[in-house]
Design a protein around this motif. Structure first.
Motif, PDB file in Angstrom:
ATOM      1  N   THR A 161      67.682 -14.624 133.568  1.00  0.00           N
ATOM      2  CA  THR A 161      68.894 -15.389 134.087  1.00  0.00           C
ATOM      3  C   THR A 161      68.971 -16.794 134.000  1.00  0.00           C
ATOM      4  N   GLY A 189      74.879 -13.060 126.444  1.00  0.00           N
ATOM      5  CA  GLY A 189      75.846 -14.270 126.508  1.00  0.00           C
ATOM      6  C   GLY A 189      76.786 -14.379 125.031  1.00  0.00           C
ATOM      7  N   GLY A 241      76.216 -16.438 129.838  1.00  0.00           N
ATOM      8  CA  GLY A 241      76.333 -15.210 130.309  1.00  0.00           C
ATOM      9  C   GLY A 241      76.424 -15.050 131.850  1.00  0.00           C
ATOM     10  N   LYS A 242      76.221 -14.094 132.503  1.00  0.00           N
ATOM     11  CA  LYS A 242      76.512 -13.966 133.986  1.00  0.00           C
ATOM     12  C   LYS A 242      75.193 -13.664 134.693  1.00  0.00           C
ATOM     13  N   GLY A 243      73.945 -13.602 133.968  1.00  0.00           N
ATOM     14  CA  GLY A 243      73.014 -13.306 134.449  1.00  0.00           C
ATOM     15  C   GLY A 243      72.040 -12.256 133.895  1.00  0.00           C
ATOM     16  N   SER A 254      70.465 -16.855 130.340  1.00  0.00           N
ATOM     17  CA  SER A 254      71.595 -16.412 130.448  1.00  0.00           C
ATOM     18  C   SER A 254      72.767 -17.434 130.668  1.00  0.00           C
ATOM     19  N   LYS A 255      72.671 -18.166 131.756  1.00  0.00           N
ATOM     20  CA  LYS A 255      73.581 -19.169 131.993  1.00  0.00           C
ATOM     21  C   LYS A 255      73.739 -20.189 131.192  1.00  0.00           C
TER      22      LYS A 255
END
Length: 67
Positions: free
Chosen positions: A28, A50, A36-38, A31-32
């Motif tokens: 997570t 991502g 990305g979203k998680g 991803s940030k």
């Protein structure tokens, strides 16, 4: 991994470290950074994605700093 201008991030945690680290948390956070979203998965293995390819080194360095 990079494919079709997208990044796939996979995190694995050995059984001996599961009590200390969680692969989903690492995925997570990575991803940030890469847009990305998680992430999702299990405590021992998680994945995220991502599209900000230029930030993959930043994501890896961030995850290393958490160890």
């Amino acid at each position: 991994a990079i494919k079709d201008e997208k990044i796939g991030l996979a995190v694995g945690i050995t059984e001996s470290l599961i009590k200390k680290y969680n692969a989903v948390d690492f995925a997570t956070k990575g991803s940030k950074i890469i847009g990305g979203k998680g992430g999702g998965g299990r405590p021992d293995f998680a994945q995220a994605g991502g599209a900000e390819i230029n930030k993959i080194d930043e994501a890896i360095n961030k995850l290393k700093s958490l160890i």
